[in-house]
Write a protein that holds these residues in place. Structure first.
Motif, short mmCIF file in Angstrom:
data_model
loop_
_atom_site.label_atom_id
_atom_site.label_comp_id
_atom_site.label_asym_id
_atom_site.label_seq_id
_atom_site.Cartn_x
_atom_site.Cartn_y
_atom_site.Cartn_z
N ASP A 58 0.84 -1.42 0.15
CA ASP A 58 0.14 -0.29 0.23
C ASP A 58 0.57 1.84 0.54
OD1 ASP A 58 -2.31 1.76 0.33
OD2 ASP A 58 -2.13 1.59 2.33
N ASP A 59 0.78 2.09 -0.89
CA ASP A 59 1.21 3.24 -1.36
C ASP A 59 0.62 4.24 -1.34
OD1 ASP A 59 0.25 2.85 -3.61
OD2 ASP A 59 1.96 3.32 -4.66
N GLN A 60 -0.39 4.55 -0.68
CA GLN A 60 -1.16 5.43 -0.71
C GLN A 60 -0.76 6.01 0.58
OE1 GLN A 60 -4.32 6.40 -1.86
NE2 GLN A 60 -3.66 8.58 -0.52
N LEU A 61 -1.16 7.26 0.46
CA LEU A 61 -1.06 8.41 1.43
C LEU A 61 -1.83 9.09 2.31
CD1 LEU A 61 1.50 10.53 2.32
CD2 LEU A 61 1.03 12.24 1.16
N TYR A 62 -1.82 8.98 3.83
CA TYR A 62 -2.44 9.35 4.46
C TYR A 62 -2.50 10.63 4.79
CZ TYR A 62 -4.63 4.74 3.35
OH TYR A 62 -4.63 3.04 2.45
N GLU A 63 -3.63 11.10 5.48
CA GLU A 63 -3.22 12.65 6.33
C GLU A 63 -4.13 12.36 7.65
OE1 GLU A 63 -4.26 15.72 4.32
OE2 GLU A 63 -6.37 15.16 4.17
N PHE A 94 -15.06 13.61 19.61
CA PHE A 94 -14.33 13.91 19.13
C PHE A 94 -13.22 13.52 18.77
CE2 PHE A 94 -16.38 17.55 21.31
CZ PHE A 94 -16.19 18.85 20.66
N SER A 95 -12.60 13.09 17.92
CA SER A 95 -11.11 11.84 17.33
C SER A 95 -10.54 12.22 16.30
CB SER A 95 -12.65 10.33 16.75
OG SER A 95 -13.54 10.40 16.02
N ILE A 96 -9.94 11.13 16.16
CA ILE A 96 -8.60 11.77 15.08
C ILE A 96 -9.36 10.61 13.79
CG2 ILE A 96 -7.37 13.25 15.20
CD1 ILE A 96 -5.80 11.49 16.42
N VAL A 97 -8.85 10.48 12.77
CA VAL A 97 -9.29 9.45 11.80
C VAL A 97 -7.76 9.32 10.77
CG1 VAL A 97 -11.80 9.28 12.44
CG2 VAL A 97 -10.96 10.89 10.78
N ARG A 98 -7.73 8.33 10.22
CA ARG A 98 -6.32 8.16 8.88
C ARG A 98 -8.09 8.41 7.52
NH1 ARG A 98 -3.70 2.56 7.70
NH2 ARG A 98 -2.09 3.84 6.29
N TYR A 99 -7.35 9.51 7.24
CA TYR A 99 -8.34 10.01 5.75
C TYR A 99 -6.65 9.92 4.55
CZ TYR A 99 -12.06 12.74 3.57
OH TYR A 99 -12.97 12.82 2.88
N PRO A 100 -6.59 9.57 3.48
CA PRO A 100 -6.42 9.24 2.74
C PRO A 100 -6.18 10.05 1.64
CG PRO A 100 -8.87 8.33 2.05
CD PRO A 100 -8.98 8.44 3.18
N VAL A 101 -5.06 10.78 1.38
CA VAL A 101 -5.00 12.06 0.60
C VAL A 101 -4.92 11.49 -0.93
CG1 VAL A 101 -3.17 13.78 0.16
CG2 VAL A 101 -3.55 12.71 2.43
N ASN A 102 -5.97 12.48 -1.29
CA ASN A 102 -6.13 12.60 -2.95
C ASN A 102 -5.32 14.11 -3.59
OD1 ASN A 102 -7.24 10.40 -3.41
ND2 ASN A 102 -9.54 10.99 -3.64
N ASP A 103 -4.68 13.68 -4.34
CA ASP A 103 -3.84 15.34 -4.37
C ASP A 103 -2.96 14.88 -5.49
OD1 ASP A 103 -2.47 17.51 -5.26
OD2 ASP A 103 -1.31 17.31 -3.21
N GLN A 104 -3.89 15.60 -6.81
CA GLN A 104 -3.22 14.58 -8.02
C GLN A 104 -2.18 15.84 -8.47
OE1 GLN A 104 -4.03 13.06 -10.09
NE2 GLN A 104 -6.27 13.16 -10.13
N SER A 105 -1.36 17.02 -8.02
CA SER A 105 -0.22 17.65 -7.96
C SER A 105 0.90 17.08 -7.32
CB SER A 105 -0.53 18.88 -7.56
OG SER A 105 -0.42 19.01 -6.49
N MET A 106 0.65 15.74 -6.62
CA MET A 106 1.73 15.22 -5.95
C MET A 106 1.91 13.97 -6.61
SD MET A 106 1.94 12.90 -2.15
CE MET A 106 0.51 11.56 -2.42
N ALA A 107 1.10 14.00 -7.37
CA ALA A 107 1.26 12.61 -7.91
C ALA A 107 2.20 12.41 -8.47
CB ALA A 107 -0.50 11.58 -8.79
N GLN A 108 1.96 14.09 -9.85
CA GLN A 108 2.53 14.83 -11.00
C GLN A 108 3.95 14.60 -10.34
OE1 GLN A 108 0.19 17.77 -11.91
NE2 GLN A 108 -1.41 16.13 -12.86
N GLY A 109 3.66 15.86 -9.17
CA GLY A 109 5.51 15.97 -9.60
C GLY A 109 6.01 14.78 -8.86
N ASN A 110 5.72 13.90 -8.29
CA ASN A 110 5.60 12.16 -7.82
C ASN A 110 6.70 11.71 -9.69
OD1 ASN A 110 5.79 12.51 -5.13
ND2 ASN A 110 4.33 10.64 -5.58
N ASP A 111 6.15 11.63 -10.41
CA ASP A 111 6.62 11.48 -11.39
C ASP A 111 7.47 11.74 -12.38
OD1 ASP A 111 4.51 9.72 -12.10
OD2 ASP A 111 2.54 10.52 -13.13
#
Length: 186
Positions: free
Chosen positions: A92-97, A156-173
């Motif tokens: 799993d290479d998904q980035l979470y926040e 109140f709680s904190i949760v792990r949420y997937p980051v959907n960032d197109q610019s991050m994916a393009q920057g990684n390429d």
């Protein structure tokens, strides 16, 4: 024996929150606060602003690290290996926040009337910094937490949420090959 060796040498995908990601977060932070790092203001005022800035940076890194699991090493055995985390998806290479969640319930009704998931910045903008500190905590350390007023309960709680960032994916390429940057050059 060859099977045992092959089993141990598998290379899973690297965790999305690693030292390269921290370098990127630090660089972004310095660029966002370039006037702070380049000068201006009295010494006491500058040190106070610098410390506030570094506190903000450390919280951002801690929230990112908490949301993204760490790839621990599996333990080799005679028959294969024991996974370090049985719930872990190795590739799993998904980035979470980390996101801040608030759920509101009225009376005995188990169905919430409000369920919001916010970034820390959105939570502070909506509710104020003191509210976030009081009920979630800066890093979610007060969670899970609840407050009841009359027939209304806020959770109140904190949760792990997937980051959907197109610019991050393009920057990684574009920057797929990262080079080492010495601390003095960052």
């Amino acid at each position: 024996m060859a099977n045992e060796s092959d089993c141990v040498n598998e290379n899973p995908a690297s965790a999305p929150f690693n030292s390269e990601r921290i370098q990127d977060v630090v660089l972004d932070h310095v660029l966002d606060n370039v006037s702070l790092f380049m000068g201006g203001g009295s010494s006491a005022e500058r040190i106070t602003l610098l410390m506030d800035s570094l506190q903000e940076l450390s919280e951002k890194i801690a929230l990112g690290a908490m949301a993204n699991r760490v790839h621990l090493s599996d333990l080799p055995t005679f028959n294969g290996k024991i996974s370090a985390d049985t719930n872990q998806t190795v590739n799993d290479d998904q980035l979470y926040e980390t996101r801040f969640r608030i759920v509101e319930q009225r009376g005995d009704n188990p169905k919430p009337i409000r369920d919001e998931v916010l970034s820390k910045a959105q939570a502070i903008e909506s509710y104020g910094k003191e509210f976030v500190e009081s009920y979630w905590g800066s890093l979610g350390e007060r969670c899970p937490n609840s407050v009841t007023t009359g027939d209304r309960t806020l959770w109140f709680s904190i949760v792990r949420y997937p980051v959907n960032d197109q610019s991050m994916a393009q920057g990684n390429d574009v920057n797929s090959k990262k080079s080492y940057r010495a601390p003095s050059l960052r």
